[in-house]
Design an enzyme around this catalytic site. Structure first.
Site, PDB file in Angstrom:
ATOM      1  N   ASP A  32       0.874  -1.263   0.186  1.00 25.66           N
ATOM      2  CA  ASP A  32       0.004   0.019   0.019  1.00 25.66           C
ATOM      3  C   ASP A  32       0.631   1.402  -0.128  1.00 25.66           C
ATOM      4  O   ASP A  32       0.257   2.356  -0.161  1.00 25.66           O
ATOM      5  CB  ASP A  32      -0.966  -0.065   1.013  1.00 25.66           C
ATOM      6  CG  ASP A  32      -0.024   0.128   2.511  1.00 25.66           C
ATOM      7  OD1 ASP A  32       0.637  -0.736   2.509  1.00 25.66           O
ATOM      8  OD2 ASP A  32      -0.527   0.808   3.259  1.00 25.66           O
ATOM      9  N   ASN A  33       2.211   1.130  -0.020  1.00 27.21           N
ATOM     10  CA  ASN A  33       2.942   2.310   0.131  1.00 27.21           C
ATOM     11  C   ASN A  33       3.976   2.287  -1.141  1.00 27.21           C
ATOM     12  O   ASN A  33       4.810   3.030  -1.238  1.00 27.21           O
ATOM     13  CB  ASN A  33       3.871   2.309   1.132  1.00 27.21           C
ATOM     14  CG  ASN A  33       3.386   2.513   2.578  1.00 27.21           C
ATOM     15  OD1 ASN A  33       2.371   3.207   2.672  1.00 27.21           O
ATOM     16  ND2 ASN A  33       3.763   1.698   3.838  1.00 27.21           N
ATOM     17  N   ASP A  42       5.216   6.174   1.005  1.00 29.59           N
ATOM     18  CA  ASP A  42       4.877   6.204   2.472  1.00 29.59           C
ATOM     19  C   ASP A  42       5.703   7.417   3.274  1.00 29.59           C
ATOM     20  O   ASP A  42       6.895   7.770   2.692  1.00 29.59           O
ATOM     21  CB  ASP A  42       5.566   4.851   2.954  1.00 29.59           C
ATOM     22  CG  ASP A  42       5.454   4.751   4.545  1.00 29.59           C
ATOM     23  OD1 ASP A  42       4.475   5.294   5.091  1.00 29.59           O
ATOM     24  OD2 ASP A  42       6.259   4.319   5.208  1.00 29.59           O
TER      25      ASP A  42
END
Length: 378
Positions: A32-33, A42
């Site tokens: 997700d980063n 991130d």
């Protein structure tokens, strides 16, 4: 398919330019980063490595080393695998696998291209270059050398036919960038009692599942075993023995480097020794930064800023805008565990002052002070 291939190309470029080439390590390099174009998005902790250590982690909470320096490429490939799993609903698995397999080849190609620039290997690609590069990292690891400064100084290595005393000066500088015995003892501190470690090792051998239930792996335990063994070896070693060992290790690597540069000189054709030396210095100094955002430099700026003084923030920002420059006239700053006051140096002029007894004056491109070892980003 094109998306995945393009992503692998971008990721390997980013990794080499940031992680392996200037020792930037991202703390949370998970799916997700990482964006579809191969960028990390991130805003969590990251860190520049000071002393070279393959298992360096920039965050104190990553006890398992999942996002360690030497695992960053592996984690990017893992992320791509998860992307492939999502795309498997609409694309054949064999095509996805073929694209994923390109990652390792693209990564290795990008890595070697960048490393040859960092080592000044410009006119000839030798099969043994990977061995030369690997042995350099091994020497830094064994001596506890500063990553950034060890790379940066290589542009001063004399080619055949140039002044021999330059090599001795370079060797002395490399030795000054090695960790002292005291520094390495701090690096290799145990995180658990030997009796506790022994108990957990026995438990893991008997029933690995139990370890997973308490959030510990055999890999972590073995890492702790290695740390404690290294700590005992260092304690038994005299300070002078450490210096002798460092000199021997770096002398051996410089001999290897010198032989490789002989082939570079031969491959350069009609280029003179002085011309090649200048060419190498320009390329190497454009690929090996002089200044990086070290934790202790950030800590100095943060402490002053917390008291309303942003002069060091401005000065550090100015410095990092030209990280490869040899012309920056910013020579010294106060670097201590306690900073109480400092002159306004945002213009790059003046001198740092502090009344704290624990402070010391040294340059921004120096090896970090010993207290910086204790800094942890969380």
């Amino acid at each position: 398919m094109v998306v995945i291939k393009d992503t692998t190309d971008r990721i390997s470029t980013v990794l080499q330019c940031l992680c392996f080439t200037i020792a930037v390590c991202f703390r949370v390099l998970n799916t997700d980063n990482m964006s579809i174009v191969g960028l990390t998005i991130d805003y969590g902790p990251f860190g520049f490595m000071d002393r070279f250590h393959p298992g360096f982690v920039p965050n104190g909470t990553d006890s398992g080393g999942r996002y360690a320096y030497n695992k960053q490429p592996e984690m990017c490939r893992w992320n791509l695998g998860k992307l492939a799993e999502a795309l498997s609903l609409v694309l054949p698995a064999e095509l996805l696998k073929a694209e994923l397999d390109l990652f390792d080849k693209t990564f290795e190609k990008s890595y070697m291209e960048k490393m040859r620039l960092k080592f000044g290997l410009l006119h000839h690609q030798a099969d043994e270059d990977s061995d030369l590069i690997e042995s350099f990292f091994e020497t830094m690891d064994q001596t506890g050398s500063d990553f950034t400064n060890s790379f940066r100084c290589l542009s001063r290595f004399p080619l055949r036919g140039t002044k021999g005393e330059e090599r001795e000066r370079l060797l002395d500088y490399l030795l000054s960038q090695c960790s002292t015995k005291e520094e390495l003892l701090k690096h290799y501190r145990a995180t658990m009692e030997p009796s506790q470690l022994s108990m957990l090792m026995d438990l893991g051998r008997a029933n690995p599942l139990v370890l997973s239930l308490i959030g510990v792996s055999m890999e972590q335990l073995q890492h702790e075993v290695d740390i404690q063994e290294r700590h005992q070896q260092l304690k038994a070693m005299g300070g002078e023995d450490k210096l002798v060992a460092n000199r021997e290790l770096w002398s051996r690597w410089l001999d290897q480097y010198s032989k490789r540069l002989d082939t570079e000189l031969e491959a350069a054709g009609e280029v003179t020794v002085d011309e090649l030396q200048d060419q190498r210095a320009r390329v190497m100094n454009a690929n090996n930064p002089r200044f990086i955002l070290r934790n202790y430099l950030a800590q100095n700026a943060i402490k002053l800023a917390e008291n309303g003084d942003y002069s060091e923030v401005r000065r550090l920002l100015h410095l990092l805008e030209s990280p490869f420059s040899d012309e920056e006239d910013i020579e010294t700053t106060v670097m201590g565990a306690d900073i109480c006051q400092q002159a306004d140096l945002s213009s790059g002029e003046g001198a740092s002052t502090c009344v704290s007894a624990s402070s010391q004056v040294q340059s921004y491109d120096s090896k970090p002070p010993i207290w910086a070892i204790d800094l942890r980003v969380t």
